[in-house]
Design a protein around this motif. Structure first.
Motif, PDB file in Angstrom:
ATOM      1  N   HIS A 159       8.859   1.755  10.207  1.00 37.62           N
ATOM      2  CA  HIS A 159      10.004   1.974  11.086  1.00 37.62           C
ATOM      3  C   HIS A 159       9.723   1.445  12.500  1.00 37.62           C
ATOM      4  O   HIS A 159      10.618   0.898  13.151  1.00 37.62           O
ATOM      5  CB  HIS A 159      10.355   3.464  11.136  1.00 37.62           C
ATOM      6  N   ALA A 160       8.488   1.582  12.974  1.00 37.38           N
ATOM      7  CA  ALA A 160       8.140   1.061  14.300  1.00 37.38           C
ATOM      8  C   ALA A 160       8.188  -0.462  14.323  1.00 37.38           C
ATOM      9  O   ALA A 160       8.576  -1.060  15.327  1.00 37.38           O
ATOM     10  CB  ALA A 160       6.751   1.547  14.708  1.00 37.38           C
ATOM     11  N   LEU A 161       7.816  -1.095  13.197  1.00 34.31           N
ATOM     12  CA  LEU A 161       7.853  -2.557  13.124  1.00 34.31           C
ATOM     13  C   LEU A 161       9.266  -3.096  12.933  1.00 34.31           C
ATOM     14  O   LEU A 161       9.580  -4.202  13.360  1.00 34.31           O
ATOM     15  CB  LEU A 161       6.965  -3.052  11.983  1.00 34.31           C
ATOM     16  N   SER A 194       0.830  -1.214   0.000  1.00 33.06           N
ATOM     17  CA  SER A 194       0.000   0.000   0.000  1.00 33.06           C
ATOM     18  C   SER A 194       0.858   1.255   0.000  1.00 33.06           C
ATOM     19  O   SER A 194       0.519   2.250  -0.638  1.00 33.06           O
ATOM     20  CB  SER A 194      -0.940   0.009   1.207  1.00 33.06           C
ATOM     21  N   LEU A 195       1.977   1.204   0.682  1.00 29.74           N
ATOM     22  CA  LEU A 195       2.884   2.352   0.716  1.00 29.74           C
ATOM     23  C   LEU A 195       3.391   2.680  -0.678  1.00 29.74           C
ATOM     24  O   LEU A 195       3.341   3.815  -1.124  1.00 29.74           O
ATOM     25  CB  LEU A 195       4.054   2.059   1.652  1.00 29.74           C
ATOM     26  N   LYS A 251       3.746   9.032   2.061  1.00 32.39           N
ATOM     27  CA  LYS A 251       2.941   8.476   3.142  1.00 32.39           C
ATOM     28  C   LYS A 251       3.804   8.334   4.382  1.00 32.39           C
ATOM     29  O   LYS A 251       4.247   7.240   4.732  1.00 32.39           O
ATOM     30  CB  LYS A 251       2.362   7.128   2.724  1.00 32.39           C
ATOM     31  N   SER A 252       4.043   9.449   5.061  1.00 38.61           N
ATOM     32  CA  SER A 252       4.953   9.425   6.204  1.00 38.61           C
ATOM     33  C   SER A 252       4.436   8.540   7.328  1.00 38.61           C
ATOM     34  O   SER A 252       5.223   7.893   8.019  1.00 38.61           O
ATOM     35  CB  SER A 252       5.211  10.843   6.706  1.00 38.61           C
ATOM     36  N   SER A 253       3.130   8.470   7.523  1.00 42.33           N
ATOM     37  CA  SER A 253       2.621   7.622   8.608  1.00 42.33           C
ATOM     38  C   SER A 253       2.882   6.147   8.315  1.00 42.33           C
ATOM     39  O   SER A 253       3.157   5.373   9.236  1.00 42.33           O
ATOM     40  CB  SER A 253       1.128   7.860   8.827  1.00 42.33           C
TER      41      SER A 253
END
Length: 187
Positions: free
Chosen positions: A38-40, A17-18, A30-32
């Motif tokens: 990055h969190a994963l 999707s990114l 799509k920074s979110s």
């Protein structure tokens, strides 16, 4: 009732999707979604993007459907060593995204940990959990090991218009690819 996707399915969907959104709207990143990725993958995403940015990824195209990557992993730069010394100290790792494998010690530790246990399917048979192009490739485990080298190659395949631009592609035969993988190729 909706089922919760496995980590393999979630990351595949997130990356797809990114990059689909990026290709249709290149001026609106799509920074979110990047932050979620990055969190994963907190310790691998930025180093993987750095490998791509520095042009340290080479793709050996054996046939239209078969390829492997050679990823150079250079040690941190130091002011007292020359660039020639740093180049000779760097190691090149063979990476395959379909087989979801990298030669580096980080991947081996992530895949097998301290115990060295491997997973197999029912009755000792391998149950393939993924498909080519999915996060985890044709792996057998829902928990997918990863390193910066493998992530860089996966992202370059997922977004060839942007991240794949820094990957040098070399067409070669199976024999030549085997030589490169054995370290006989020139850098």
């Amino acid at each position: 009732m909706a089922t919760i996707p496995s980590p393999r399915e979630f990351i595949t969907a997130l990356v797809n999707s990114l990059f689909e959104a990026q290709s249709t709207q290149p001026t609106n990143p799509k920074s979110s979604q990047f932050l979620t990725l990055h969190a994963l993958l907190p310790s691998t995403l930025l180093p993987a993007l750095d490998l791509l940015d520095r042009g340290l990824v080479r793709k050996l195209q054996i046939s239209p459907s078969i390829c492997m990557y050679l990823v150079r992993s250079a040690p941190p730069s130091s002011s007292y060593r020359s660039s020639r010394q740093r180049a000779t100290e760097s190691k090149e790792f063979v990476v395959t995204t379909m087989g979801w494998n990298c030669e580096c010690p980080t991947f081996a530790y992530a895949a097998y940990g301290e115990t060295g246990n491997t997973q197999s399917g029912k009755d000792g048979q391998l149950d393939l959990a993924g498909a080519p192009g999915d996060w985890g490739g044709l792996g057998i485990s829902p928990n997918v090991p990863v390193c910066k080298h493998l992530l860089a190659c996966y992202l370059a395949e997922a977004w060839p218009e942007q991240l794949g631009k820094s990957v040098v592609v070399k067409e070669c035969s199976r024999e030549e690819a085997a030589g490169w993988a054995a370290g006989w190729g020139s850098t």
